[in-house]
Every structure is written in structure tokens, then in C-alpha cells.
Design a protein around this motif. Structure first.
Motif: not given
Length: 611
Positions: A427-431, A479-481, A511-522
Motif C-alpha cells: 500500500l502506498k500513498y501518491g506523490t 493495482d487498485l487506486l 490516491l492510495i495504491r494497493t497491490r494484491l497477490p493476484q494468484r489468490f485474490v481477483l
């Protein structure tokens, strides 16, 4: 005359013959957020009101009486009254306006009527620019255009009664007409330039402030008839031609107001017209209330029937009994589908119900052979632990357990309640860097680029970022924004899926970006979860407000709880939701086409009736 069409003998007939058009021509209003007030306007009834006014001021609403004294005689008496006021030095002699030519007359006047202008029918007076330093909490009231716009006395200001005598020329009395000369454009009717008010008792004997003009009708003129004339669509069209300025700050001169052409009936006919307009406007009020009540009742019925699908099973009910109850509720709904889902609001409610059914495990059949979600969560935890060990991500604070109060419904076998923070790997905030460096910097996605629910690569801004920032803020497919601040456009917590790798792009601090383990979560499953009422209620509960701007932080985002199925069921749910949402969109498109036709029909009936 052929143009009169004897509509005055059957105004009620004109209304009743097209009753379905007046009550079904409904215009949907764009609205954001939940629980906004009316999301529709009764366009047909609005057009009917316009039609009544136009028929009234064109002599088509009530029959002419040949025994009425013609309006020409009334104008002679008004001219004599005006001449006496000039002689008594109560008003100044004015330069006469040019006579109205035949070319300026759009249609032939009824017998006994005359064409005049506002300058010859009323005494004009601009408001005075009272100084705020002279305002008192009591005394002699000053009427400001903001007060008139509110249409009731609110936050009134006063001046010393002793000084009121020197301002007596700015007095307004019951029966005067006051018009705003400065305001917004005509698309904002509450504060629009040219908006008029017939002064009633509560504003009687007050002083008129600046940015408004007072029109005091001469003897023999019914103030309400003049008021009808300057509320007609003819006058609004005239304002469009003569008003000056921008959309936010338009103005109209007193000279332009004075030049407006008024079609003047005999004095007795003025009274008959006013009485008939009152009668027909009351009928419009009744139609409006009936239509709104019908719309509200319809929506309530839809919500009750859809709520039955979401209802928890009765205590002690077996899975078979629960399934049977659900099937019965669905059958009841499907039998009346064509009559239930006939409005935008009802289709939107259906969409929301589909999402809620999806996350309750009621939308697609369960497969007992699916791997339980608990196993899935174990693998996600193992992958995150390895990434932490490899120093690719930082260790996250422990999340609180999910309490029973946070679980609004029972889950199917194999599902689990989880917190969002337990399934994303980054999870990461934008610039927060400024985005105004032309095309020399890094392209930065902002709220306008994601507010529609998909990434829109238009109207980009650019920032100067370090190489590390560029690397950290890269966007990958899936990625989800999340919008973390509502600002002027966004809805807090709304999320957008990045549908392709965007390595040359970054994203802004709102905006906040979250990155998922797409092998396990759609990502598409999580995106639909975020639209459910269960999540929206959680998002809005902790919202903090700074200077009117709502925000949600990463901790609050990570603590959102939701129901998690197996990976296989995630796929089935996403496929079914896509299918059903496409059907809803098709239904809404057909409805919009039908509503557009109704709007055009209402416009056409009005146009044909007055032309």
C-alpha cells in the motif's frame, strides 16, 4: 383568428388530454453520493406550468369579453397618471422608447389587447448600496436580494429608523415587483439574474438594497398579471439576449428591463387571467404531489422486495428452508420485473442488491469441492511473510480481530471474514509534488483521471520525481487506486482497477495504491466488494473532515472487513456480476431512451400549443 385556436375554452382539456405526458416526462438529475435528495425533476409538469403562463400572457387562457373596456383606454389613463407624477416632480420625465413595430410582434393580438413595454406600465427604482458599517440588529429592515432568493426573512439587516426618511425612495410595498439585476446565469434558477418577486406582507415597507430594481405597477394594472409576464418563457428568452457577463456573474440593465414588450389585456381580463392561472397552478401542484408520491411509493416497494432477498434466515431454519425462502422471494420479484424496474432509481437499487447478494454468497451456487477461503488466507500470509523476509515490503502492524458486531450476516460454508489489510501485499500513498511542469516531468494520475471508475489518460499533469519515486509509484495491471479525499470530485473510498501496466505513470497524493497477490485474490472481486453498502457504511463511519474535505487514511482502509470466498467462487461471482450489470445497463439505456422521448413529447406539445 386561427392562431388563437380557442384554447382558452379548453385549457383543462389540454391538460387532461396529455396527462400521461405531463406526469411521465421525468428527467433524471445527475447526483453523486448516497442519500442525495431528489434525483429527478418533473419535466412534464414544469413544461405544463410554462405552457399555462404562455397561454395566459398571449390571451389564449380565458375567453375575451367584448364588453370589457379595451386596454387602449387603460393605457390612456396610465399615461395621464404618469404625466401627473412628472408634473408633481415625483418621477422624472423619461426619454420615450421607440414604438414597437409590427415586425417585433410575433403574433396577432386578441381583440381589446394592446402591446406596450414595462417602461410605460410601472415606476422603476434601483436599489441602494447601503453600507455594511451602518447595519444594525434591529430598526428599519433592508431587503437584500439574498433574502428574496431565500423567499423568507433570514439573517435580516437593519438601519437606524431616523435615517430611513432620507432613503424613502427605496421603499418597497406589498404589490411591488422586485427583480434581481445581478446573479448567476439562468441554469441556476434560485440565484439567477432576472429572477422576480412579487412583494408580500413580510417585506412590506422595507428598503431595497443594491443589485435589484423595483417595478411599481401603475393604477389599473394587476401586479400579479405583470408578474406572470416577467416569469414567462418569453421573458426568459429575452433575458438570454440582453444579459451580459459570465455564467457565474451575469447582469441586466434597467434599460433592458424597461424595453421588454408586454401584451396588455383589458383590466377585467387581467383579473380573470390571474384567477385562472391560480386555479391551474393549484392543479399542477396536485399533479406534482401525486406524481412524487407515486414515484416514492414505487421505489419503496422495490426496496422492500429486494430487501427480502437480503434478509437473514429465520432462527433455526435449515439450509434447505433458507434456500426455499430465498427462491420464493426471488420468484415474487421476477413475476413483476417489468413493472418494478421502470425507473433509474429502481435499477440502481437492483444493482446494489446484486452486489450485496454476491458478497453474501447468494448470487451463484456454492461448490463444496472448492478450497476453503481459510487455506487461501494462509497462502496469502505465507507470501507476505516471504516478501517481508526478502525486504521487498515492510512488516505491517497487527490488525484487530473481527468482532461479532462487525459481521452483519452469516457466511456460507468455506467463506471467511477478513480485513482488507490482511490480503494486500503493498500500500502506498501518491506523490505530493506539484503537478505543473508541462510534459517535462512524470505523468501523474489525479482524481479526475480515475473518478469515472476506470483509468482515463486525458488532461494529464506532470511532476518532477526522483528515480526512486518513479520506481515506487509505478502502476501495474491489477493495482487498485483508492480515492482518499473527496475534494471537489471524488467519493471517498471509491476504487479503480488499473487495467494495464503504466510504468511511465505515477499517481497523486489524494490516491492510495494497493497491490494484491493476484494468484489468490481477483482485483475485480475486491472492486465490487468496495461498492457494497456494507463497505460504504464502514468507509463513511470513520471519515475525518478538514475544512469540509473528507478523508480516509491507510489504517482505516486496511481495517475494512468483508466476506471472502474461495478463488474459484471469486471467478464465478465476477462473471455473474458482469453479466447482470450489463443487463441492468441495457435496461437503463432503454429507459433513458424512453424518457428522452417523453421529454421531447412534452416540449412538442407546449411548442405546438403556443405557436
Amino acid at each position: 383568428m386561427a392562431e388563437l385556436k380557442t384554447l382558452h375554452t379548453s385549457a383543462e382539456q389540454l391538460i387532461t388530454e396529455h396527462l400521461d405526458i405531463w406526469t411521465t416526462a421525468i428527467e433524471q438529475k445527475s447526483s453523486s453520493g448516497r442519500g442525495s435528495s431528489k434525483k429527478f425533476s418533473l419535466h412534464g409538469i414544469k413544461k405544463l406550468r410554462e405552457l399555462i403562463l404562455e397561454l395566459a400572457v398571449r390571451g389564449k387562457l380565458v375567453p375575451q369579453n367584448p364588453n370589457d373596456e379595451p386596454a387602449a383606454k387603460l393605457l390612456e389613463r396610465i399615461a395621464a397618471e404618469k404625466a401627473q407624477l412628472i408634473k408633481d416632480k415625483k418621477i422624472k420625465k423619461q426619454k420615450p422608447l421607440p414604438e414597437i413595430t409590427d415586425e417585433e410582434k410575433p403574433f396577432e393580438l386578441p381583440k381589446g389587447w394592446e402591446s406596450s413595454n414595462l417602461n410605460d406600465l410601472g415606476e422603476f427604482q434601483k436599489g441602494y448600496a447601503f453600507k455594511s458599517k451602518d447595519y444594525l440588529e434591529s430598526g428599519f429592515m433592508i431587503t437584500k436580494i439574498q433574502t428574496l432568493t431565500d423567499n423568507h426573512i433570514q439573517n435580516a439587516v437593519y438601519i437606524d429608523p431616523k435615517s430611513a426618511e432620507e432613503f424613502k425612495q427605496y421603499l418597497i410595498f406589498e404589490g411591488d415587483i422586485v427583480m434581481t439585476t445581478v446573479g448567476s446565469w439562468f441554469s441556476a434558477p434560485k440565484s439567477a439574474v432576472g429572477r422576480s418577486f412579487l412583494i408580500n406582507k413580510q417585506f412590506n415597507n422595507s428598503l431595497l438594497n443594491q443589485n435589484a430594481v423595483r417595478i411599481r405597477p401603475y393604477t389599473g394594472l394587476n401586479p400579479m398579471y405583470l408578474y406572470l409576464c416577467i416569469n414567462s418563457s418569453t421573458f426568459k428568452s429575452y433575458l438570454v439576449k440582453v444579459a451580459q457577463g459570465t455564467a457565474n456573474q451575469a447582469s441586466i440593465t434597467q434599460a433592458s428591463i424597461k424595453s421588454f414588450e408586454i401584451l396588455l389585456p383589458p383590466e377585467k381580463e387581467q383579473h380573470r387571467i390571474v384567477a385562472k392561472v391560480d386555479e391551474l397552478m393549484s392543479l399542477c401542484d396536485a399533479l406534482e404531489a401525486q406524481t412524487e408520491n407515486s414515484i416514492t411509493a414505487h421505489q419503496t416497494l422495490v426496496e422492500v422486495l429486494l430487501e427480502a432477498l437480503l434478509k437473514a434466515p429465520e432462527q433455526g431454519a435449515t439450509p434447505e428452508q433458507t434456500a426455499e425462502q430465498f427462491q420464493q422471494n426471488w420468484q415474487r420479484l421476477s413475476e413483476h420485473f417489468d413493472t418494478l424496474f421502470t425507473t433509474t432509481a429502481s435499477i440502481d437499487t437492483l444493482k446494489q442488491t446484486i452486489l450485496q447478494l454476491a458478497v453474501m454468497g447468494k448470487l451463484v451456487p456454492q461448490n463444496p469441492n472448492d478450497e476453503p477461503a481459510a487455506k487461501l488466507l494462509e497462502r496469502i500470509a505465507a507470501e507476505k511473510a516471504q516478501l517481508i523476509k526478502d525486504k521487498k515490503i515492510k512488516k505491517q502492524p497487527a490488525l484487530p480481530p473481527i468482532s461479532e458486531e462487525e459481521k452483519p450476516f452469516e457466511l456460507p460454508s468455506g467463506w471467511e471474514w477478513v480485513r482488507f489489510g490482511s490480503i494486500f501485499i503493498d500500500l502506498k500513498y501518491g506523490t505530493s509534488q506539484k503537478s505543473d511542469y508541462g510534459i517535462d516531468g512524470q505523468a501523474v494520475l489525479r482524481i479526475p483521471n480515475v473518478v469515472k471508475g476506470f483509468v482515463c489518460i486525458e488532461d494529464l499533469k506532470y511532476s518532477k520525481l526522483t528515480n526512486k519515486e518513479k520506481e515506487d509509484l509505478k502502476l501495474q495491471s491489477g493495482d487498485l487506486l483508492f480515492i482518499r479525499s473527496n475534494g471537489s470530485l471524488g467519493i471517498v473510498g471509491n476504487c479503480t482497477i488499473v487495467d494495464r501496466d503504466l510504468e511511465d505513470f505515477a499517481y497523486a497524493g489524494y490516491l492510495i495504491r494497493t497491490r494484491l497477490p493476484q494468484r489468490f485474490v481477483l482485483p475485480k472481486f475486491i472492486a465490487l466488494v468496495m461498492k457494497t453498502t456494507h463497505i460504504r457504511d464502514q468507509i463513511e463511519k470513520p471519515i475525518r473532515t478538514t475544512s469540509g474535505v473528507k478523508n480516509i487514511n491507510s489504517t482505516e482502509l486496511g481495517q475494512l472487513s468483508f466476506s471472502m470466498p474461495s478463488l474459484e467462487e471469486q471467478h464465478r461471482i465476477v462473471t455473474k456480476v458482469d453479466e447482470l450489470m450489463a443487463l441492468c445497463d441495457l435496461l437503463k439505456a432503454r429507459l433513458n431512451d424512453a424518457q428522452t422521448t417523453q421529454l421531447h413529447l412534452a416540449d412538442a406539445v407546449v411548442e405546438n400549443a403556443i405557436n
